[in-house]
Scaffold this active site. Structure first.
Site, PDB file in Angstrom:
ATOM      1  N   ASP A  91       0.854  -1.192   0.000  1.00 36.99           N
ATOM      2  CA  ASP A  91       0.000   0.000   0.000  1.00 36.99           C
ATOM      3  C   ASP A  91       0.896   1.250   0.000  1.00 36.99           C
ATOM      4  O   ASP A  91       1.781   1.381   0.844  1.00 36.99           O
ATOM      5  CB  ASP A  91      -0.870  -0.042   1.275  1.00 36.99           C
ATOM      6  CG  ASP A  91      -2.018   0.938   1.240  1.00 36.99           C
ATOM      7  OD1 ASP A  91      -2.397   1.387   0.137  1.00 36.99           O
ATOM      8  OD2 ASP A  91      -2.553   1.247   2.321  1.00 36.99           O
ATOM      9  N   ASP A 113       2.957   5.047  -5.320  1.00 30.69           N
ATOM     10  CA  ASP A 113       2.276   6.317  -5.062  1.00 30.69           C
ATOM     11  C   ASP A 113       3.195   7.469  -5.445  1.00 30.69           C
ATOM     12  O   ASP A 113       3.999   7.938  -4.652  1.00 30.69           O
ATOM     13  CB  ASP A 113       1.881   6.394  -3.579  1.00 30.69           C
ATOM     14  CG  ASP A 113       1.167   7.700  -3.258  1.00 30.69           C
ATOM     15  OD1 ASP A 113       1.054   8.550  -4.165  1.00 30.69           O
ATOM     16  OD2 ASP A 113       0.736   7.864  -2.105  1.00 30.69           O
ATOM     17  N   GLU A 143      -1.594   6.213  -8.598  1.00 35.71           N
ATOM     18  CA  GLU A 143      -2.470   7.242  -7.997  1.00 35.71           C
ATOM     19  C   GLU A 143      -2.325   8.551  -8.752  1.00 35.71           C
ATOM     20  O   GLU A 143      -1.217   8.969  -9.092  1.00 35.71           O
ATOM     21  CB  GLU A 143      -2.119   7.456  -6.517  1.00 35.71           C
ATOM     22  CG  GLU A 143      -2.963   8.565  -5.873  1.00 35.71           C
ATOM     23  CD  GLU A 143      -2.741   8.715  -4.363  1.00 35.71           C
ATOM     24  OE1 GLU A 143      -2.491   7.694  -3.693  1.00 35.71           O
ATOM     25  OE2 GLU A 143      -2.825   9.858  -3.876  1.00 35.71           O
ATOM     26  N   HIS A 214      -9.491   4.896  -2.121  1.00 35.84           N
ATOM     27  CA  HIS A 214      -8.787   4.926  -0.830  1.00 35.84           C
ATOM     28  C   HIS A 214      -9.654   5.701   0.162  1.00 35.84           C
ATOM     29  O   HIS A 214     -10.579   6.389  -0.220  1.00 35.84           O
ATOM     30  CB  HIS A 214      -7.432   5.626  -0.982  1.00 35.84           C
ATOM     31  CG  HIS A 214      -6.392   4.759  -1.610  1.00 35.84           C
ATOM     32  ND1 HIS A 214      -5.285   4.304  -0.937  1.00 35.84           N
ATOM     33  CD2 HIS A 214      -6.310   4.223  -2.852  1.00 35.84           C
ATOM     34  CE1 HIS A 214      -4.563   3.551  -1.735  1.00 35.84           C
ATOM     35  NE2 HIS A 214      -5.161   3.488  -2.916  1.00 35.84           N
TER      36      HIS A 214
HETATM   37  P1  13P Z   1      -8.861   4.712   5.787  1.00 34.73           P
HETATM   38  O1  13P Z   1      -7.874   5.416   6.653  1.00 34.73           O
HETATM   39  O2  13P Z   1     -10.007   5.602   5.423  1.00 34.73           O
HETATM   40  O3  13P Z   1      -9.322   3.428   6.346  1.00 34.73           O
HETATM   41  O4  13P Z   1      -8.161   4.422   4.387  1.00 34.73           O
HETATM   42  C1  13P Z   1      -7.249   3.390   4.234  1.00 34.73           C
HETATM   43  C2  13P Z   1      -6.548   3.455   2.930  1.00 34.73           C
HETATM   44  O5  13P Z   1      -6.980   4.104   2.010  1.00 34.73           O
HETATM   45  C3  13P Z   1      -5.301   2.694   2.817  1.00 34.73           C
HETATM   46  O6  13P Z   1      -4.627   2.933   1.635  1.00 34.73           O
END
Ligand code: 13P
Length: 287
Positions: A91, A113, A143, A214
């Site tokens: 992520d 990202d 992104e 996200h």
């Molecule tokens: P939240 O903080 O809204 O749960 O989003 C998580 C996210 O987008 C991880 O990439």
């Protein structure tokens, strides 16, 4: 020595294409430790849902490194006899090197990202990751614009994605999925979330790839359903699971101040975390 080579993880390709065509979204839940990984794998199996386990760079460091995470996920899949499709996804990878390390270690999907860079640099960096990832059948998420709020100590000002930038970005990088920032934020929303559904639909119609949302925490159910109808096929949730787990653990500690076994303390959040994840799975299923 156990050979983990046979333990299958999948990339996002098939699961997100199916989600897009059938108008539902695959959940991306962030993991932080052994317990969360086990809970979420058990939820995936129980609900027969394909699942993306997202790992931030911070969470990866916390757990000890990419190989620890890959080994943990693969071993749990094997020992718990998990049969649903599981994708292990980086992520918000911040550089080519980080994405390469994740891929080399066995992650089946990465997000690069490049949103902090000007468009041309974002394209160059993303393409570099796509070219590397393709050799290993690893899928890549990019992104455009910038998702607001803060995650793992990384904060961003919200910057709405533009349609023409998304088209150029896709044409030049050929990413497998795209997270266009259209008003969602990481963490908790301050005030009403305002998502730009008009641009979301235009991006969906202009690009052949699934879109990613996200900042799924705190979005009302009707906004989630609308986003899915506008082309969102993957929704990221992190904060909401943390809050559900934390509230349950706080209550446990308050009620049981003398229980110090970490399995009892950490495990007291299991049921709340699983319930929160199952609720999201039902919501995302589009039914
Ligand atoms: P939240 O903080 O809204 O749960 O989003 C998580 C996210 O987008 C991880 O990439």
């Amino acid at each position: 020595m156990i050979n983990l080579g046979d333990t299958m993880l999948v990339n996002t390709s098939k699961m997100l294409k199916e989600a897009k065509v059938n108008h539902y979204a695959v959940p991306h839940f962030n993991i932080n430790n052994l317990e969360w990984t086990r809970y979420l794998l058990e939820v995936a199996e129980e609900t027969n849902t394909p699942l993306i386990l997202g790992v931030s760079e911070g969470a990866c460091k916390y757990m000890g490194g990419f190989d620890v995470v890959t080994g943990l996920v693969k071993n749990l899949i094997r020992d718990l006899n998990i049969t649903t499709d599981i994708c292990l996804h980086l992520d918000h990878g911040s550089s080519f090197e980080v994405c390469k390390n994740a891929i080399d270690s066995g992650f089946t999907s990465v997000m690069i990202d490049g949103s902090k860079y000007p468009l041309e640099e974002n394209i160059r960096l993303t393409k570099q990751v796509v070219d590397y990832a393709k050799q290993f059948d690893v899928t890549v998420e990019g992104e455009i614009g910038a998702i607001g709020g803060s995650e793992d100590g990384v904060s961003n000002e919200l910057l709405y994605a533009k349609l023409e930038d998304c088209i150029k970005f896709y044409q030049e990088t050929k990413v497998d999925s795209l997270a266009p920032a259209l008003g969602s934020v990481h963490g908790l929303y301050k005030g009403e979330p305002k998502l730009d559904f008009v641009t979301m639909e235009q991006i969906r119609d202009a690009l052949p790839i699934p879109l990613v949302l996200h900042g799924g925490t705190g979005l009302p159910d009707d906004i989630i359903r609308k986003a899915i109808s506008c082309g969102i096929a993957k929704i990221n949730i992190n904060t909401e699971l943390q809050i559900a787990w934390h509230e349950a653990v706080m209550q446990f500690v308050k009620d049981n101040p003398l229980k110090y076994d970490p399995r009892k303390v950490i495990g007291s959040g299991e049921s709340a975390l699983k319930t929160a994840a199952i609720n999201k799975i039902h919501l995302f299923s589009g039914k």
